[in-house]
Design a protein around this motif. Structure first.
Motif, PDB file in Angstrom:
ATOM      1  N   VAL A   1     -19.848   5.472  -4.523  1.00  0.00           N
ATOM      2  CA  VAL A   1     -18.602   4.938  -5.080  1.00  0.00           C
ATOM      3  C   VAL A   1     -17.461   5.184  -4.095  1.00  0.00           C
ATOM      4  O   VAL A   1     -17.302   6.283  -3.564  1.00  0.00           O
ATOM      5  N   GLN A   2     -16.682   4.141  -3.855  1.00  0.00           N
ATOM      6  CA  GLN A   2     -15.508   4.244  -3.008  1.00  0.00           C
ATOM      7  C   GLN A   2     -14.280   3.815  -3.807  1.00  0.00           C
ATOM      8  O   GLN A   2     -14.382   2.990  -4.715  1.00  0.00           O
ATOM      9  N   ILE A   3     -13.132   4.389  -3.452  1.00  0.00           N
ATOM     10  CA  ILE A   3     -11.891   4.093  -4.164  1.00  0.00           C
ATOM     11  C   ILE A   3     -10.842   3.640  -3.159  1.00  0.00           C
ATOM     12  O   ILE A   3     -10.576   4.323  -2.180  1.00  0.00           O
ATOM     13  N   CYS A   4     -10.282   2.479  -3.412  1.00  0.00           N
ATOM     14  CA  CYS A   4      -9.149   1.983  -2.625  1.00  0.00           C
ATOM     15  C   CYS A   4      -7.919   2.114  -3.524  1.00  0.00           C
ATOM     16  O   CYS A   4      -7.726   1.317  -4.451  1.00  0.00           O
ATOM     17  N   ALA A   5      -7.114   3.144  -3.298  1.00  0.00           N
ATOM     18  CA  ALA A   5      -6.038   3.509  -4.228  1.00  0.00           C
ATOM     19  C   ALA A   5      -4.663   3.280  -3.612  1.00  0.00           C
ATOM     20  O   ALA A   5      -4.521   3.019  -2.416  1.00  0.00           O
ATOM     21  N   GLY A   6      -3.636   3.388  -4.481  1.00  0.00           N
ATOM     22  CA  GLY A   6      -2.251   3.231  -4.044  1.00  0.00           C
ATOM     23  C   GLY A   6      -1.861   1.796  -3.791  1.00  0.00           C
ATOM     24  O   GLY A   6      -0.975   1.524  -2.970  1.00  0.00           O
ATOM     25  N   LEU A   7      -2.484   0.840  -4.490  1.00  0.00           N
ATOM     26  CA  LEU A   7      -2.206  -0.582  -4.300  1.00  0.00           C
ATOM     27  C   LEU A   7      -1.129  -1.048  -5.268  1.00  0.00           C
ATOM     28  O   LEU A   7      -1.239  -0.847  -6.481  1.00  0.00           O
ATOM     29  N   VAL A   8      -0.084  -1.664  -4.727  1.00  0.00           N
ATOM     30  CA  VAL A   8       1.020  -2.156  -5.553  1.00  0.00           C
ATOM     31  C   VAL A   8       0.915  -3.668  -5.642  1.00  0.00           C
ATOM     32  O   VAL A   8       0.908  -4.366  -4.619  1.00  0.00           O
ATOM     33  N   ARG A   9       0.810  -4.184  -6.881  1.00  0.00           N
ATOM     34  CA  ARG A   9       0.717  -5.624  -7.067  1.00  0.00           C
ATOM     35  C   ARG A   9       2.031  -6.306  -6.699  1.00  0.00           C
ATOM     36  O   ARG A   9       3.103  -5.689  -6.699  1.00  0.00           O
ATOM     37  N   LYS A  10       1.943  -7.599  -6.414  1.00  0.00           N
ATOM     38  CA  LYS A  10       3.117  -8.358  -5.994  1.00  0.00           C
ATOM     39  C   LYS A  10       4.228  -8.265  -7.017  1.00  0.00           C
ATOM     40  O   LYS A  10       5.402  -8.059  -6.665  1.00  0.00           O
ATOM     41  N   GLU A  11       3.872  -8.404  -8.300  1.00  0.00           N
ATOM     42  CA  GLU A  11       4.902  -8.376  -9.335  1.00  0.00           C
ATOM     43  C   GLU A  11       5.502  -6.992  -9.548  1.00  0.00           C
ATOM     44  O   GLU A  11       6.569  -6.849 -10.160  1.00  0.00           O
TER      45      GLU A  11
ATOM     46  N   ARG B   1       0.828  -1.199   0.000  1.00  0.00           N
ATOM     47  CA  ARG B   1       0.000   0.000   0.000  1.00  0.00           C
ATOM     48  C   ARG B   1       0.867   1.255   0.000  1.00  0.00           C
ATOM     49  O   ARG B   1       1.788   1.388   0.819  1.00  0.00           O
ATOM     50  N   LEU B   2       0.595   2.162  -0.933  1.00  0.00           N
ATOM     51  CA  LEU B   2       1.220   3.478  -0.942  1.00  0.00           C
ATOM     52  C   LEU B   2       0.207   4.487  -0.408  1.00  0.00           C
ATOM     53  O   LEU B   2      -1.003   4.323  -0.593  1.00  0.00           O
ATOM     54  N   TYR B   3       0.704   5.519   0.236  1.00  0.00           N
ATOM     55  CA  TYR B   3      -0.180   6.520   0.820  1.00  0.00           C
ATOM     56  C   TYR B   3       0.086   7.894   0.208  1.00  0.00           C
ATOM     57  O   TYR B   3       1.195   8.178  -0.284  1.00  0.00           O
ATOM     58  N   LYS B   4      -0.931   8.711   0.242  1.00  0.00           N
ATOM     59  CA  LYS B   4      -0.828  10.048  -0.330  1.00  0.00           C
ATOM     60  C   LYS B   4       0.306  10.836   0.328  1.00  0.00           C
ATOM     61  O   LYS B   4       0.598  10.665   1.511  1.00  0.00           O
ATOM     62  N   GLN B   5       0.927  11.690  -0.465  1.00  0.00           N
ATOM     63  CA  GLN B   5       1.928  12.598   0.083  1.00  0.00           C
ATOM     64  C   GLN B   5       1.197  13.758   0.746  1.00  0.00           C
ATOM     65  O   GLN B   5       0.420  14.464   0.107  1.00  0.00           O
ATOM     66  N   GLU B   6       1.433  13.903   2.039  1.00  0.00           N
ATOM     67  CA  GLU B   6       0.684  14.880   2.824  1.00  0.00           C
ATOM     68  C   GLU B   6       0.915  16.298   2.323  1.00  0.00           C
ATOM     69  O   GLU B   6       2.045  16.706   2.032  1.00  0.00           O
ATOM     70  N   GLY B   7      -0.169  17.037   2.201  1.00  0.00           N
ATOM     71  CA  GLY B   7      -0.076  18.424   1.762  1.00  0.00           C
ATOM     72  C   GLY B   7       0.056  19.366   2.947  1.00  0.00           C
ATOM     73  O   GLY B   7      -0.141  18.984   4.091  1.00  0.00           O
ATOM     74  N   ALA B   8       0.396  20.598   2.647  1.00  0.00           N
ATOM     75  CA  ALA B   8       0.562  21.600   3.710  1.00  0.00           C
ATOM     76  C   ALA B   8      -0.242  22.841   3.357  1.00  0.00           C
ATOM     77  O   ALA B   8      -0.211  23.326   2.219  1.00  0.00           O
TER      78      ALA B   8
END
Length: 613
Positions: free
Chosen positions: A365-375, A298-305
């Protein structure tokens, strides 16, 4: 009405001219418009309820009960000179004659104090007859002194097949059961279901399911997502359950097609945003366990300021939001500032990851984002987006299940595997031969050291129905006994007994082996934990936290977190929550009362705590 006030005299017909209003009749003053409306009802539907009176010495009949009806009949006589010829039953109405003044007085009081309503079937027929003659809903409502909504519902019932109304009149079905038939336009099917309903003592819910077994409500998450217009545009049929205030979608296959197409279109829009991949899920939730099962990182958003001015404005708007005083424009402004704070995915993150789109139980609608596949993980690590030392996975959240409860649940799961493998003695023997002829070390499938393979919870064994062969008949204590004599006696019991004892022992010793072997055995035996264990207050619900119980309730019944029913459940004490959930799992009547759908019932029947299988 007491014994003295029972009507004991037979009715006789008297000319209207002979009838007068008694001074003891409670209805001495009636609005003229009300009399006219009642007259129209009587003209159309007939005189449904007799008058009651007492005969005077002068030969008059003083009406003590039925003053409104008497006035309505007199109104009709004044409007129709030929009433005696055209409607003799109204020109000479039936009147029950009281045997004495005391009884007449009792009748006069009972007319208003203990008046019995029409049987619903008679009311339905009367309303239907008036409507067929041209009477409007307001006129019918005023004539019978009921609400227009009441008339609307009775008229809906008036369109039912006569056999259904006759069954209602004979008290073979209830009014609620009759109402359930209004969702069907297929008279033949209605008659079939009526016969089934009579013979099987069905509930209203079962009648509706039999009439429209495939129909889903407009509140279904798929319908909420695509909208009624899109469903109908694709040929989907709609019917209305007037009594349940529901719109029913009669073509779930069309709904599924429209739902899949709409979700695919949305996914296509997101594919142009820079993500490496975009997938759809037709499930109502994608969370931690789905991510683990898919072996995603899982990748997470880069926090904004926020700037100083933006931060001050955010605090100001957040306070207004707390006080619920934001208008649409300022709410959009707050949302934009919130998005800056939460941050966003970088182009590099999007290039190495993807997202899964799904529709939640509310149709949003919901979005589950930032998912990195095994490969894709090695490339993400090389790009500095993932850290290999963290084993390429996120830290799991703290489980809501205690270690002690986890051990009990593991024992239950082990019991389920033993319960299943007990059904295949040949497999057990093959496994035993395999273990004895191979050096399997600690990965042996049987716990033959010998040792105990625990399958019984230390606490909370309530609701656990393991095969008695695994729960009873402990090994016999042979201390101080003649083993040779005991062995000869054992052999004399025959091969069937010996085989049974061996099968029972091997099943109780079964513990799986390594992961691949255990998976193979489970594929063959198909263990099902819920076959032997049902969660209840004692063995599970009272042993976890209140918030976790609320989460289970919402997920099983597709209830939004902010829905009134969810909030009401949240306010319950933990013991009350546990009791409610126990009833949901074990009480069919409660499920019917809650309107549990087939999909929800299946989810309840198969539900297991996290980590069980």
């Amino acid at each position: 009405m007491n014994e003295q006030s029972r009507i004991v005299a037979d009715a006789a017909r008297f000319p209207l001219a002979q009838l007068v209003l008694s001074t003891i009749n409670p209805r001495q003053h009636v609005d003229e418009a009300e009399v006219a409306e009642l007259a129209e009802s009587i003209w159309t539907a007939g005189l449904i309820q007799n008058l009651a009176g007492i005969e005077t010495e002068a030969g008059e009949i003083e009406i003590v009960a039925g003053g409104r009806r008497l006035r309505a009949l007199q109104f009709l006589a004044a409007r129709h000179d030929d009433l005696a010829a055209t409607r003799p039953e109204l020109a000479n109405p039936p009147v029950r004659i009281a045997p004495d003044a005391h009884t007449a007085q009792a009748w006069a009081l009972a007319e208003n104090a203990a008046r019995r309503d029409l049987h619903p079937a008679d009311e339905i027929r009367a309303y239907g007859k008036m409507a067929q003659s041209g009477a409007t809903m307001p006129i019918i409502a005023r004539a019978f002194a009921v609400s227009e909504k009441h008339v609307q519902r009775r008229l809906a019932l008036a369109g039912l097949p006569q056999a259904v109304i006759a069954a209602l009149a004979a008290n073979e079905i209830s009014l609620g059961m009759a109402a359930a038939f209004t969702i069907s336009m297929d008279a033949a099917r209605s008659l079939e279901v009526l016969e089934l309903c009579r013979s099987r003592d069905w509930s209203e819910h079962q009648i509706r399911k039999a009439l429209k077994p495939e129909a889903v409500k407009l509140s279904d998450r798929r319908a909420c997502f695509v909208g009624l217009e899109a469903y109908q545009a694709d040929g989907g049929r709609v019917s209305r359950d007037l009594f349940a205030e529901d719109i029913l979608l009669d073509d779930p296959d069309i709904l599924d097609t429209v739902f899949a197409a709409a979700l695919a279109e949305l996914a296509e829009d997101h594919r142009g945003e820079g993500w490496k991949w975009v997938e759809m899920s037709f499930e109502s939730y994608v969370g931690y366990y789905q991510i683990e099962e898919g072996k995603f990182a899982r990748l997470y958003k880069q926090e904004g300021a926020l700037s100083a001015d933006q931060a001050a404005r955010f605090d100001e708007l957040a306070a207004l939001d707390e006080a619920e005083t934001l208008d649409a424009a300022t709410r959009d402004e707050l949302t934009a500032l919130q998005a800056i704070r939460e941050g966003s995915y970088s182009a590099a993150q999007e290039a190495h990851s993807g997202l899964i789109l799904y529709v939640d139980p509310r149709g949003a609608v919901q979005i589950c984002a930032g998912l990195v596949r095994k490969e894709d993980k090695p490339a993400a690590i090389a790009a500095g987006l993932l850290i290999a030392s963290q084993h390429e996975r996120e830290e799991p959240p703290k489980s809501p299940i205690s270690q002690k409860l986890r051990e009990d649940l593991d024992r239950v799961a082990q019991g389920a595997r033993q319960h299943a493998v007990l059904r295949d003695p040949e497999l057990l023997l093959d496994l035993l031969a395999f273990q004895l002829s191979h050096a399997l070390h600690w990965q042996k499938p049987f716990g033959i050291s010998p040792g105990e393979v625990p399958n019984w919870p230390i606490t909370g064994a309530e609701g656990y129905a393991l095969d008695p062969r695994l729960a009873e008949h402990p090994a016999r204590d042979m201390q101080g006994r003649d083993l040779a004599k005991s062995f000869r006696a054992f052999r004399q019991k025959g091969s069937e007994h010996i085989r049974g004892e061996l099968t029972r022992f091997l099943a109780a010793q079964y513990q799986g082996g390594d992961a691949k072997l255990a998976a193979l055995i489970e594929k063959v035996t198909q263990p099902r934990t819920r076959e032997i264990w049902t969660p209840n207050a004692a063995n599970f619900f009272s042993r976890v936290s209140g918030p976790y119980l609320s989460q289970i309730w919402r997920e099983l019944l597709d209830i939004a977190e902010d829905a009134p029913s969810a909030l009401a459940f949240d306010r319950l004490k933990k013991s009350e929550k546990a009791a409610q959930l126990e009833s949901l799992f074990s009480d069919v009547a409660m499920r019917e009362a809650l309107g549990v759908t087939e999909e929800q019932a299946s989810r309840i029947s198969n539900w297991l705590p996290e980590g069980m299988s």
